[in-house]
Scaffold this active site. Structure first.
Site, PDB file in Angstrom:
ATOM      1  CE  LYS A  18      -3.969   2.063   2.470  1.00 31.18           C
ATOM      2  NZ  LYS A  18      -4.856   1.982   3.662  1.00 31.18           N
ATOM      3  CB  SER A  62      -8.029   4.248   2.524  1.00 29.03           C
ATOM      4  OG  SER A  62      -7.228   3.513   3.436  1.00 29.03           O
ATOM      5  CB  SER A  67      -8.439   1.400   5.346  1.00 26.31           C
ATOM      6  OG  SER A  67      -9.119   2.619   5.271  1.00 26.31           O
TER       7      SER A  67
HETATM    8  N1  GLN Z   1     -13.012   4.786   5.921  1.00 27.73           N
HETATM    9  C1  GLN Z   1     -12.470   5.243   7.161  1.00 27.73           C
HETATM   10  C2  GLN Z   1     -12.105   6.690   7.060  1.00 27.73           C
HETATM   11  O1  GLN Z   1     -12.412   7.268   6.076  1.00 27.73           O
HETATM   12  C3  GLN Z   1     -11.302   4.396   7.562  1.00 27.73           C
HETATM   13  C4  GLN Z   1     -10.030   4.799   6.943  1.00 27.73           C
HETATM   14  C5  GLN Z   1      -8.911   3.879   7.298  1.00 27.73           C
HETATM   15  O2  GLN Z   1      -9.095   2.853   7.925  1.00 27.73           O
HETATM   16  N2  GLN Z   1      -7.729   4.292   6.929  1.00 27.73           N
HETATM   17  O3  GLN Z   1     -11.552   7.256   7.935  1.00 27.73           O
END
Ligand code: GLN
Length: 504
Positions: A81, A156, A180
């Site tokens: 990532k 994400s 994410s």
């Molecule tokens: N979707 C969540 C957010 O927007 C989680 C993001 C993540 O886990 N990095 O914060």
């Protein structure tokens, strides 16, 4: 043969490499060919490092030829990532702010992958600085779900989930601040694990919300995820929140997968309204399978989970606003000098850079976090959210007095269409309703494909949660359920995904 190699599990690749029936150069080349054929359509990668990956593969093949002792995953390629810094390889975090930045060092996780001899195929797409649930907030354009290219692959970490589900990597890394790793896994029929907070080093991972961020493994099977978890995890003196304790025995648990006598709790609050019927149906079937396998099931109430989303969306932006302050045009990344200002001050350069470098979601959260932390509001917002966080941790503690693991659906819906939630931040945030409690409490959690929802034929995910430092329980339940689901569906759920046209 090439296709066969890209469909082989990481564990099988490791066996083939160990007994000499395949070479790492063959495997790595097969993946690079697959990437060349399909990533134009999927856009899972932001950067492909074919040369670097093949150089590692060659070195591993040579070392194996002379009888060097190698790590079990030596020669098995991986996608990383783009939030993890990689020495000499661009790292953008999906942001214009870091466009063209080449880090001078490796994140601890990346050092571990290199030490294990795993060729790094490239860096995967993500929502800008890991804020989002769809990858649509990536400054470089969204990734697409291999199940339906008009749908989101989650976020994400949608780059990592989409490259796994389109057989462009056997393994990938992720980070999970509020879901994410798990939500992208759920919507692509792959497996994602958020380890116990402190179980995997955060050193060299660009921080979103430091008290919530946790890196973890993504794979296509439970055993593959466990093998990668074992490489990534462990104490790191470079991360002050890293836990100094032996690694949970995740690989042994994934190999055994015996749930007889295990007590499983269904979280009452993570069901019902807002959960798509097909997701709920596959979840109920998975629970029934676990009962058949000898687990005991009870319903458990975690009353404060109701407030998790609200607490998260105060704590996360607060920490994010502070972490993102480092992008000041002075140290690294983008630097925009305003043209119309004669002799611009440092503040004016900073403002111009942050205006140009951050996308709308990053700005939204910086503003929200700065507001929540401002004097006069600090106690009312951030302070209250921290209290809720304690209550959620207590809910988990009370639940784990009664049961060994908890289960829920991972995400309330299957993959939605690109564009559907982009203009509605609240709708986007609600995707994380079931994943956020684990981050607030620091407990480990896994998402596993539970089948296909009847309404749209798209994958559904089940979430398994365990007490802190009992990550192996995720793999025990995950492995048992994975086997039972393969029997039920006749094959792994991912094998039902449509074949992407070569060169599409
Ligand atoms: N979707 C969540 C957010 O927007 C989680 C993001 C993540 O886990 N990095 O914060």
């Amino acid at each position: 043969m090439t296709d066969d190699l890209t469909r082989t599990t990481a564990a099988q690749l490791a066996d083939g490499l160990a007994d000499g029936t395949i070479s790492s150069v063959e495997v790595t080349s097969a993946y690079l060919e697959r990437i060349a054929a399909v990533d134009g359509a999927v856009h899972g990668y932001l950067h492909i490092d074919g040369e670097g990956a093949l150089a590692t593969a060659r070195r591993i093949d040579e070392r194996r030829a002379v009888g060097d002792r190698l790590h079990a995953l030596a020669g098995v390629p991986i996608a990383v990532k783009d939030v993890m810094v990689t020495q000499g390889v661009p790292t953008t975090c999906g942001s214009r702010m870091l466009e063209g930045w080449i880090p001078p060092y490796d994140a601890t996780v990346v050092s571990k992958l290199r030490a294990a001899g795993m060729p790094i195929l490239g860096k995967t797409n993500m929502d800008e600085f890991a804020m989002g649930s769809s990858t649509e907030h990536s400054a470089y354009g969204p990734s697409r779900n291999p199940w339906d290219l008009e749908r989101i692959p989650g976020g994400s970490g949608g780059g990592s989930s989409s490259v796994l589900a389109s057989f462009q990597a056997p393994l990938a890394t992720g980070t999970d601040t509020g879901g994410s790793i798990r939500q992208p896994a759920a919507v692509t029929a792959t497996i994602g694990v958020k380890p116990t907070y402190g179980g995997v080093s955060r050193y060299g991972i660009v921080a979103l919300a430091s008290s919530l961020d946790q890196a973890g493994p993504c794979g296509r099977t439970v055993l593959d995820a466990a093998l990668l978890h074992a490489v990534m995890g462990g104490h790191d003196p470079l991360d002050s929140t890293s836990i100094d304790a032996p690694m949970p025995p995740v690989v042994d648990a994934a190999r055994a997968g015996d749930v007889r006598g295990l007590r499983i709790g269904i979280v009452k609050e993570l069901a019902g309204e807002g959960y798509q019927p097909g997701i709920q149906a596959r979840f109920d079937e998975s629970v029934a399978l676990l009962v058949e396998l000898g687990a005991e099931v009870a319903e458990v109430s975690c009353p404060n989970f109701e407030y998790a989303l609200a607490a998260y969306y105060l704590i996360m932006p607060s920490e994010a606003s502070s972490n993102l302050a480092r992008f000041d045009a002075m140290r690294y990344g983008l630097r925009v000098v305003p043209e119309r200002v004669a002799d611009p001050s440092a503040e004016q350069v900073m403002a111009a850079t942050r205006d140009a470098g951050f996308g709308p979601e990053a700005k939204r959260r910086i503003i929200l976090g700065t507001y929540a932390l401002s004097s006069g509001y600090y106690d009312a917002y951030y302070g209250s959210a921290q209290k809720v966080r304690s209550l959620i941790a207590r809910d988990f503690a009370a639940a784990f007095e009664q049961v060994d693991v908890l289960v829920s659906p991972t995400a309330p819906t299957t993959a939605f269409r690109l564009g559907d939630k982009l203009d509605d931040p609240m709708a986007m945030y609600r995707n994380d309703i079931a994943t956020i409690p684990a981050n607030l409490a620091g407990v480990p959690a896994m998402s596993l494909p539970s089948g296909l929802a009847d309404e749209d034929g798209l994958p559904a995910g089940i979430q398994i949660l365990a007490p802190a430092m009992r990550d192996e329980r995720l793999y025990t339940v995950g492995a048992a359920l994975e086997r039972a689901l393969i029997d039920t569906w006749g094959a792994p759920i991912l094998s039902r995904a449509p074949e992407l046209a070569k060169g599409a």
